[in-house]
Design a protein around this motif. Structure first.
Motif, PDB file in Angstrom:
ATOM      1  N   ILE A   1     -11.576 -11.828  19.091  1.00 40.71           N
ATOM      2  CA  ILE A   1     -11.426 -10.507  18.473  1.00 40.71           C
ATOM      3  C   ILE A   1     -10.221 -10.531  17.541  1.00 40.71           C
ATOM      4  O   ILE A   1      -9.147 -11.024  17.897  1.00 40.71           O
ATOM      5  N   LEU A   2     -10.375  -9.969  16.371  1.00 39.41           N
ATOM      6  CA  LEU A   2      -9.245  -9.701  15.487  1.00 39.41           C
ATOM      7  C   LEU A   2      -9.149  -8.183  15.394  1.00 39.41           C
ATOM      8  O   LEU A   2      -9.912  -7.539  14.675  1.00 39.41           O
ATOM      9  N   PRO A   3      -8.239  -7.570  16.157  1.00 40.60           N
ATOM     10  CA  PRO A   3      -8.204  -6.103  16.234  1.00 40.60           C
ATOM     11  C   PRO A   3      -7.713  -5.466  14.938  1.00 40.60           C
ATOM     12  O   PRO A   3      -6.834  -6.007  14.259  1.00 40.60           O
ATOM     13  N   ASN A   4      -8.271  -4.298  14.651  1.00 33.80           N
ATOM     14  CA  ASN A   4      -7.843  -3.568  13.451  1.00 33.80           C
ATOM     15  C   ASN A   4      -6.709  -2.600  13.753  1.00 33.80           C
ATOM     16  O   ASN A   4      -6.099  -2.063  12.839  1.00 33.80           O
ATOM     17  N   ARG A   5      -6.407  -2.384  15.044  1.00 33.18           N
ATOM     18  CA  ARG A   5      -5.407  -1.373  15.403  1.00 33.18           C
ATOM     19  C   ARG A   5      -4.697  -1.812  16.685  1.00 33.18           C
ATOM     20  O   ARG A   5      -5.337  -2.163  17.670  1.00 33.18           O
ATOM     21  N   ILE A   6      -3.372  -1.764  16.676  1.00 33.11           N
ATOM     22  CA  ILE A   6      -2.546  -2.118  17.828  1.00 33.11           C
ATOM     23  C   ILE A   6      -1.633  -0.932  18.141  1.00 33.11           C
ATOM     24  O   ILE A   6      -1.002  -0.358  17.239  1.00 33.11           O
ATOM     25  N   VAL A   7      -1.555  -0.580  19.411  1.00 33.04           N
ATOM     26  CA  VAL A   7      -0.700   0.527  19.846  1.00 33.04           C
ATOM     27  C   VAL A   7       0.202   0.035  20.975  1.00 33.04           C
ATOM     28  O   VAL A   7      -0.274  -0.584  21.934  1.00 33.04           O
TER      29      VAL A   7
END
Length: 547
Positions: free
Chosen positions: A385-391
Motif C-alpha cells: 500500500i502507498l497511502p494517500n493520507r497519514i494522521v
C-alpha cells in the motif's frame, strides 16, 4: 485520567500472577471479606459522630451487593471515542442518581461543542437534603477503547474477580480504576448513609460527563451553558485513590492537556496519491506522503522524544517556587522507582532519581505520539500500500503559564518555517491547567477524615496546588472558571492499569491498602467531616504540628 497514578502511588507490593477468585460471578454471594488482609484500620478515637460506626457496619454487611453494583456498571460499555454504549451508560448513571433519591436528574444533550464535534451527554442531578452545605460530585462515565484484547486476563466487560498478589480479590474490567471503581465506592457510600440515617449530611450535586477521554468537550459546553445549576455549590469532591503504602494526598489542581492531529496528504502536498491509497509497487515512481510525515515528525522532538523542539515551547513556563519544590521532595521520599515502574508496566522511567520522576509527573511537560495510522494497518503478513493520507495524534501536557492556543500557534509557525505548510493541524480539544489553593475548610476536613482512616496524608497547604494528572478542573476552579469553588480529591482504595490491559480495582485490601469497603468508609468520613458533623476541623497550625 491521572497518568502514572499507579506508578506514583506504588510504595507497596509488586503485582504477580493471578488466579480466578471464588465467587467471581456477578450473581449470588461473592464472599467478599470487607477487611481482606488489611493491616490498616480506622482510628475510632477520631470518630465522634455516633452514626458513623453504624454506617461502617452497614457497608461491611452489604459489601457483596456493592461489588455487584460495580460489576454491573463495568458490564455496560461506555467508550466515548467510538460511542459504544454511551447513551445507555448515561441513562444508567441517571438511574443511580434516581435510586439515591435526587429530586432532579436529567440527561443533557449538549449539542455541538466549540471544537465542532457533537458532545456526549452530561448527566446532572441535585439532591436537596436540607443540609447547610452543598457538595458537587464530579464523575466521568466514559472509558477508553479496548486496543489489545489478547492481553487481558479476563474479558474487559465481564467484571471478573481474580486473585492478584498481594490482594485476594481485585476486579478486572475496563473502567475499573478509571473511573467506575472509585465512583461506585462513592455511590455505595451515599446509599449506605441514607439506608442507615435516612438523609445525607450534605446536599449533593452530581455532574457526570461522557467525554473525559476526548478532552471533556461536552462537559465544557455544559458548564459554559449552565453555570446557574451550581450557584449554591460550596465545594467539589472528586474521586481519588491512596497509595499501596498507605499514603494519600489532598489534590486539587490539574495540568493542561492539548490534543492535536497532524495530517499529511497527497492532495495538500501536491505530490503522491491524491484520491485514495494506491498499490505500494508504485513507490518506484511516486512520492510517498507517509515518508514526508515521518520526516516532519523527526523535527518536533529530540531523538529520544523527551525534549520538545518547537521554538519557544518552554518560554512561558512559570518556575517552581521553593515551597512547591519542597512538597515534591517530600513526595519523593517514599517513592520506590523500581516498584513504581513494575506497577506501571514500564522498563524504567526517564530518570532514576525519585525526585526527578515525581517532578516530571507532577510539574513536567511533554509531547506524546498517541498513535499514527494510514495505509496497511494490519500486523503481520504483507499487502503493498502507498497511502494517500497519514494522521498522527499527539497530546501536549503543559503547565503554568503555557496555553494550548499558543502551543498550536508555535507549532504552526515551526512547520511553516520547515516547509511543511501543507501539513494540517486539527485541534481535537484543549483542557487548560488549573492552579488552585488547597487550604480551605473542605481540604482540612478531608485531611482530618483521611488521617482518621489511618492513612498517611500529605497535608493541604496554602501552596498553590501541584499539577499532575489531567482532568477538567479548570471549569470549576481557577482563572477560567465561571464557578470557582474549592476542589478536594482524597479517598482510600486503589486500582491500576488505567488505559491499559487488565485495568483493575482492589476489592479485598491487603497490608496498608484498603479494599472497596475501606474506600466507601473513607467517603462517608470525608463527607461527615466536610459537613462539620465529626468534631472540629483541624486548623492549618494544628495540622502543621502533627507533621
Amino acid at each position: 485520567m491521572a497518568i502514572l497514578a499507579a506508578g506514583l502511588s506504588a510504595c507497596g507490593q509488586e503485582e504477580s500472577n493471578d488466579t480466578v477468585a471464588e465467587g467471581s460471578s456477578s450473581s449470588g454471594s461473592l464472599g467478599i471479606r470487607p477487611q481482606g488482609d488489611e493491616e490498616i484500620a480506622i482510628d475510632m478515637s477520631k470518630i465522634h459522630n455516633e452514626d458513623l460506626p453504624l454506617i461502617y457496619d452497614y457497608i461491611d454487611e452489604h459489601i457483596d451487593e456493592h461489588v455487584v453494583n460495580l460489576q454491573r456498571w463495568i458490564q455496560q460499555p461506555s467508550i466515548s471515542n467510538t460511542g459504544e454504549g454511551i447513551q445507555e451508560s448515561a441513562e444508567m448513571v441517571k438511574g443511580f442518581f434516581d435510586q439515591l433519591g435526587c429530586q432532579k436528574s436529567e440527561v443533557y444533550d449538549v449539542g455541538e461543542t466549540k471544537w465542532g464535534q457533537q458532545g456526549n451527554p452530561v448527566v446532572y442531578a441535585h439532591c436537596d437534603e436540607g443540609a447547610e452545605k452543598t457538595i458537587v460530585f464530579y464523575w466521568m462515565y466514559d472509558t477508553m477503547p479496548i486496543t489489545q484484547p489478547d492481553l487481558w486476563k479476563a474479558p474487559p466487560f465481564e467484571g471478573r474477580l481474580v486473585e492478584q498478589a498481594p490482594y485476594k480479590k481485585v476486579l478486572i474490567g475496563r473502567g475499573a480504576t478509571n473511573s467506575k471503581g472509585p465512583q461506585m465506592a462513592m455511590w455505595n457510600a451515599l446509599m449506605s448513609i441514607k439506608a442507615v440515617t435516612g438523609k445525607l449530611p450534605v446536599n449533593v450535586i452530581f455532574v457526570a460527563e461522557g467525554d473525559e477521554e476526548r478532552m471533556s468537550i461536552g462537559y465544557n459546553q455544559f458548564i459554559t451553558d449552565h453555570p446557574e445549576l451550581f450557584e449554591d455549590a460550596d465545594a467539589m469532591y472528586r474521586f481519588s485513590s491512596q497509595s499501596a503504602g498507605g499514603g494519600t494526598s489532598i489534590r486539587a489542581g490539574s495540568e493542561g492537556c492539548l490534543f492535536v492531529e497532524l495530517i499529511t496528504s497527497g492532495e495538500n502536498w501536491g505530490r503522491g496519491p491524491v484520491r485514495s491509497n494506491i498499490h505500494g509497487g508504485n513507490k518506484r515512481s511516486v512520492d510517498a506522503p507517509a515518508w514526508r510525515h515521518v520526516q516532519m515528525l523527526s523535527h518536533l522532538t529530540s531523538p529520544d522524544g523527551n525534549t520538545v523542539k518547537i521554538p519557544g515551547f518552554y518560554d512561558d513556563i512559570e518556575p517552581l517556587t521553593p515551597a512547591v519544590e519542597e512538597r515534591l521532595r517530600g513526595m519523593a521520599e517514599n517513592f520506590d522507582a523500581k516498584i513504581a515502574a513494575d506497577n506501571l508496566g514500564v522498563a524504567r522511567f526517564i530518570s532514576d532519581d525519585p525526585y526527578e520522576i515525581v517532578k516530571m509527573a507532577r510539574a513536567g511537560t511533554a509531547m506524546n505520539m498517541d498513535g499514527i495510522w494510514g495505509g496497511n494497518m494490519f500486523e503481520g503478513g504483507s499487502g503493498a500500500i502507498l497511502p494517500n493520507r497519514i494522521v498522527s495524534k499527539h497530546n501536549f501536557r503543559y503547565v503554568p503559564n503555557m496555553s494550548g492556543p499558543d502551543i498550536v500557534r508555535k507549532l504552526r509557525a515551526y512547520l511553516d518555517d520547515l516547509g511543511y505548510q501543507d501539513v494540517e493541524i486539527n485541534v481535537v480539544g484543549d483542557v487548560p491547567w488549573a492552579k488552585t489553593q488547597s487550604d480551605s475548610e473542605y481540604h482540612r476536613a478531608a485531611y482530618s477524615a483521611l488521617q482518621a482512616m489511618g492513612l498517611t496524608v500529605t497535608p493541604p497547604s496554602n501552596v498553590e496546588a501541584i499539577m499532575g494528572g489531567y482532568w477538567p478542573a479548570y471549569l470549576f476552579a481557577g482563572r477560567e472558571s465561571p464557578i470557582d469553588i474549592p476542589i478536594v480529591a482524597g479517598m482510600a482504595g486503589l486500582g491500576g492499569n488505567s488505559h491499559a490491559a487488565n485495568e483493575y480495582y482492589v476489592i479485598e485490601g491487603a497490608g496498608k491498602t484498603y479494599g472497596m469497603a475501606g474506600a466507601e468508609k473513607s467517603v462517608v468520613t470525608v463527607l461527615y467531616s466536610m459537613a462539620g458533623l465529626n468534631g472540629p476541623i483541624a486548623s492549618m497550625e494544628e495540622i502543621a504540628q502533627v507533621q
